[in-house]
Design a protein around this motif. Structure first.
Motif, short mmCIF file in Angstrom:
data_model
loop_
_atom_site.label_atom_id
_atom_site.label_comp_id
_atom_site.label_asym_id
_atom_site.label_seq_id
_atom_site.Cartn_x
_atom_site.Cartn_y
_atom_site.Cartn_z
N ALA A 26 0.94 -1.20 -0.05
CA ALA A 26 0.00 -0.06 0.00
C ALA A 26 0.77 1.30 0.00
N TRP A 27 0.28 2.30 -0.21
CA TRP A 27 1.07 3.51 0.02
C TRP A 27 0.19 4.86 0.32
N VAL A 28 0.82 5.79 0.87
CA VAL A 28 0.34 7.12 1.19
C VAL A 28 1.44 8.27 0.87
N HIS A 29 0.83 9.47 0.63
CA HIS A 29 1.76 10.68 0.75
C HIS A 29 2.01 10.99 2.04
N PHE A 30 3.29 10.92 2.24
CA PHE A 30 3.94 11.42 3.65
C PHE A 30 4.27 12.83 3.72
N GLY A 31 4.11 13.71 2.75
CA GLY A 31 4.07 15.23 2.85
C GLY A 31 5.46 15.41 2.90
N THR A 32 6.45 14.75 2.37
CA THR A 32 8.03 14.92 2.44
C THR A 32 8.42 15.86 1.15
N ALA A 33 7.65 16.53 0.26
CA ALA A 33 8.16 17.13 -0.72
C ALA A 33 9.35 18.18 -0.59
N MET A 34 9.38 18.75 0.70
CA MET A 34 10.34 19.64 1.20
C MET A 34 11.27 19.08 2.22
N ALA A 35 11.18 17.95 2.43
CA ALA A 35 12.07 17.21 3.61
C ALA A 35 13.29 16.63 3.00
N ASP A 36 14.19 16.55 4.04
CA ASP A 36 15.50 15.99 3.43
C ASP A 36 15.29 14.49 3.20
N SER A 38 16.57 11.74 3.81
CA SER A 38 16.71 10.80 4.91
C SER A 38 15.55 10.66 5.62
N LEU A 39 14.74 11.56 5.84
CA LEU A 39 13.55 11.64 6.57
C LEU A 39 12.44 10.87 5.62
N ALA A 40 12.41 10.92 4.28
CA ALA A 40 11.47 10.31 3.22
C ALA A 40 11.79 8.86 3.47
N ALA A 41 13.02 8.53 3.46
CA ALA A 41 13.49 7.22 3.81
C ALA A 41 13.00 6.41 5.00
N THR A 42 13.13 7.22 5.85
CA THR A 42 12.73 6.63 7.23
C THR A 42 11.37 6.45 7.24
N LEU A 43 10.28 7.47 6.82
CA LEU A 43 9.12 7.26 7.01
C LEU A 43 8.75 6.06 6.09
N HIS A 44 9.14 5.86 5.00
CA HIS A 44 9.11 4.62 4.02
C HIS A 44 9.13 3.31 4.71
N LEU A 45 10.57 3.53 5.53
CA LEU A 45 10.90 2.28 6.07
C LEU A 45 9.92 2.06 7.34
N ALA A 46 9.70 2.76 7.93
CA ALA A 46 8.78 2.49 9.19
C ALA A 46 7.29 2.14 8.76
N PHE A 47 6.80 2.59 7.53
CA PHE A 47 5.58 2.19 7.18
C PHE A 47 5.60 0.61 6.65
N THR A 287 -3.97 5.73 -4.35
CA THR A 287 -3.42 6.27 -3.09
C THR A 287 -4.35 6.43 -1.90
N LEU A 288 -3.81 5.75 -0.93
CA LEU A 288 -4.90 5.87 0.51
C LEU A 288 -4.49 7.00 1.33
N HIS A 289 -5.40 7.62 1.96
CA HIS A 289 -5.53 8.83 2.78
C HIS A 289 -4.37 8.49 3.64
N SER A 290 -3.54 9.70 3.96
CA SER A 290 -2.48 9.54 5.14
C SER A 290 -3.08 9.24 6.54
N ASP A 291 -4.49 9.60 6.82
CA ASP A 291 -5.15 9.52 7.93
C ASP A 291 -6.01 8.21 8.12
N THR A 292 -5.61 7.32 7.24
CA THR A 292 -6.75 5.99 6.90
C THR A 292 -6.08 5.42 8.29
N ASN A 293 -7.44 4.70 8.96
CA ASN A 293 -7.45 3.94 10.32
C ASN A 293 -6.09 2.86 9.94
N PRO A 294 -5.07 2.54 10.91
CA PRO A 294 -4.01 1.69 10.87
C PRO A 294 -4.60 0.29 10.59
N GLU A 295 -5.90 0.03 11.28
CA GLU A 295 -6.40 -1.31 11.37
C GLU A 295 -6.97 -1.57 9.71
#
Length: 308
Positions: A26-36, A38-47, A287-295
């Motif tokens: 699955a995938w969501v937009h993490f809002g990292t267009a202006m981020a470093d 390393s942060l984008a990678a960390t969020l993907h890996l956590a997901f 794309t799923l909404h970033s606020d989708t219920n984790p369940e």
């Protein structure tokens, strides 16, 4: 099939082979267009770690730099000529390298938007009227963007990437195609999409057909092995995609998914799996909404473990 890795499962399923179970992601937009990066990678890996996906569709939200001088038409004429475009791609390369280093056994799918959508995302929808009025300008601009995207796509295997998810717009009846007609797609949208897809030969090419009531004839000459779309709002049927020799990638209605119960998620995915005879890559239809219920994500992951 014993001891199959996630990467092997995804690649086999993308070839239309029967595997132990369908790969799921699955995938969501993490809002990292202006981020470093390393942060984008960390969020993907956590997901990935949270839900144990088989493939990780990496979001590519870094925009290409836009010229700032002149009116919109003049800025478009200069788009793709700044010489700084590769700085944007460098940021995404860093994301992909970090993910591959951390996760050698997961399938990685890079995301790109078509040349037309890349341009709209960079400048806004006012470019559509300009392109409609001046198809020659549209072809010049989109041709340059396509060349940039194609050069980048050709490099993806060296970054450990397994697939390219190319979001395609302009061939539907809803406003995701900005009320464009089929002639616009044939003359100044579709040819540049094909340039990018052709450059990605050797990867698993996923054509994401975005929108409602798609004109499928406009994709007849597009080279992709996997079709991603919303069968809830548009043809083709899953059976028709299989008959085309393409693998369906879908299962969860993204528009209704935000607060679904786990049983509803399972039923949607099981319906798609049965229709495909389990020759499928399980995914949200978009794309799923970033606020989708984790369940919902947890239920999507477990849906491929349910016997048909």
């Amino acid at each position: 099939m014993n001891d199959i890795t996630k990467r092997e499962r995804f690649l086999a399923a993308a070839r239309g082979e029967q595997v132990d179970r369908p790969p799921v992601g699955a995938w969501v937009h993490f809002g990292t267009a202006m981020a470093d990066p390393s942060l984008a990678a960390t969020l993907h890996l956590a997901f990935l770690a949270s839900y144990d996906w088989d493939y990780l569709k990496v979001m590519h939200d870094f925009r290409l730099p836009t010229p700032q001088d002149g009116d919109l038409r003049e800025r478009l004429e200069a788009f793709g000529t700044l010489g700084t475009e590769w700085a944007s791609f460098d940021r995404q390369r860093a994301v992909l390298r970090a993910i591959r280093e951390a996760e050698p056994d997961v399938a990685i799918v890079e995301t790109l938007f078509s040349p037309f959508q890349t341009t709209v995302r960079s400048f806004g929808q006012d470019v559509v009227d300009i392109f409609e009025d001046d198809p020659d300008l549209a072809n010049r601009v989109l041709g340059r963007v396509a060349d940039l995207l194609a050069r980048y796509a050709a490099e993806l295997p060296s970054l450990g990437v397994d697939g390219l998810f190319l979001a395609l717009t302009g061939a539907s009846s809803d406003m995701s195609s900005f009320a464009l007609d089929a002639s616009a797609h044939r003359t100044w949208i579709g040819p540049h999409e094909r340039t990018v897809l052709d450059a990605a030969k050797g990867l698993v090419r996923i054509g994401h057909l975005h929108g409602n009531d798609l004109n499928l004839d406009l994709y007849a000459d597009h080279a992709f092995e996997v079709t991603s779309w919303s069968d809830v709002s548009s043809s083709p049927s899953i059976a028709e995609v299989l008959a085309q020799g393409r693998v369906p990638m879908l299962g969860l209605d993204e528009l209704a998914s935000t607060y679904l119960a786990a049983d509803d998620v399972h039923q949607q995915v099981l319906h798609a799996r049965r229709a495909a005879g389990d020759r499928i890559i399980v995914a949200p239809n978009c794309t799923l909404h970033s606020d989708t219920n984790p369940e919902v994500f947890t239920a999507l992951r477990s849906s491929v473990e349910v016997a048909l």
